[in-house]
Motif scaffolding. Structure first.
Motif: not given
Length: 242
Positions: A36, A40-41, A43-46, A168-169, A187, A227
């Motif tokens: 990835s 791309a990584r 975009r998943k982060i919270k 991953a987030e 992630g 994002q």
């Protein structure tokens, strides 16, 4: 009759006639598993967690002698007061022998506000214990403040469980080898510009600014842009102050 040890793809001469040989098959290639990309990584982060010294600061630690003991009736320090938000339990009291001071960049402060407006949680996980850091974290309304932490990977696991967020987030921003265990489990691992070579080698992405000079702003901006939240967060930030 010619020798039998001819090479693949060559011609064999037999009774005056040229007989083409069968071409050698190419060895099968096993495709590598796609990795990835950092974007791309991102975009998943919270959740974004930061080390402090060398990441939110330039790494210098200023310690000034304390003026005598605590006076009667004096207000308790931020570190001695009960936790006002999640994660404060990692803090400890400031020693009476000295006062620790650190410098923080205003651009990073703005970035934490932008992250909050975009719905991204933030926090710090640091080895040292400092009232200055506790004050800064409170001012920036960080969600998690873990000080005095030797095992940052365990602290990361606790935070993920508390927030119900997958590894991953989560992103971790570090500069030295003590940050590697946490960076390896998240992630998105981010190294600041002034990070040690071992840290940069394992990071998915590196900031263009050094710690204490806007590195946190780089990290947050990169994630929000990945994002598609950057422009809206900036407009909301400006609107709140208009």
């Amino acid at each position: 009759m010619g020798g039998a040890g001819h090479s693949c793809g060559a011609s064999l001469r037999w009774t005056g006639e040229t007989v083409p040989t069968r071409a050698c098959p190419r060895p099968a290639r096993i495709s590598a598993m796609p990795k990835s990309s950092a974007a791309a990584r991102a975009r998943k982060i919270k959740l974004i967690l930061f080390d402090v010294d060398g990441v939110l600061t330039d790494g210098k630690i200023w310690i000034f002698p304390a003026r005598g003991g605590s006076q009667s009736g004096a207000q308790p320090s931020v570190l001695e007061r009960p936790a006002q938000h999640a994660g404060q339990g990692g803090c400890g009291p400031l020693t009476a022998s000295g006062i620790e001071a650190k410098g923080f960049h205003a651009h990073d402060g703005t970035a934490f506000s932008l992250a909050r407006l975009a719905g991204i949680k933030t926090g710090i996980v640091t080895k040292r214990v400092s009232e200055t850091v506790a004050l800064r974290a409170r001012d920036l309304k960080m969600d998690h403040v873990y000080q005095g932490i030797q095992d940052k990977a365990s602290a990361l696991a606790q935070i993920l469980e508390k927030d119900g967020i997958a590894a991953a987030e989560a992103a971790f921003v570090g500069d030295d080898v003590i940050d590697l265990p946490a960076m390896r489990k998240c992630g998105l691992a981010i190294a600041v510009k002034n990070a040690r070579p071992e840290v940069k080698a394992e990071a998915h992405w590196a900031t263009s600014h050094a710690g204490g000079e806007g590195a946190a702003r780089d990290a947050i901006e990169y994630i929000l842009k990945a994002q598609g939240k950057w422009k809206q967060a900036v407009e909301e930030y400006i609107s709140e102050r208009s």
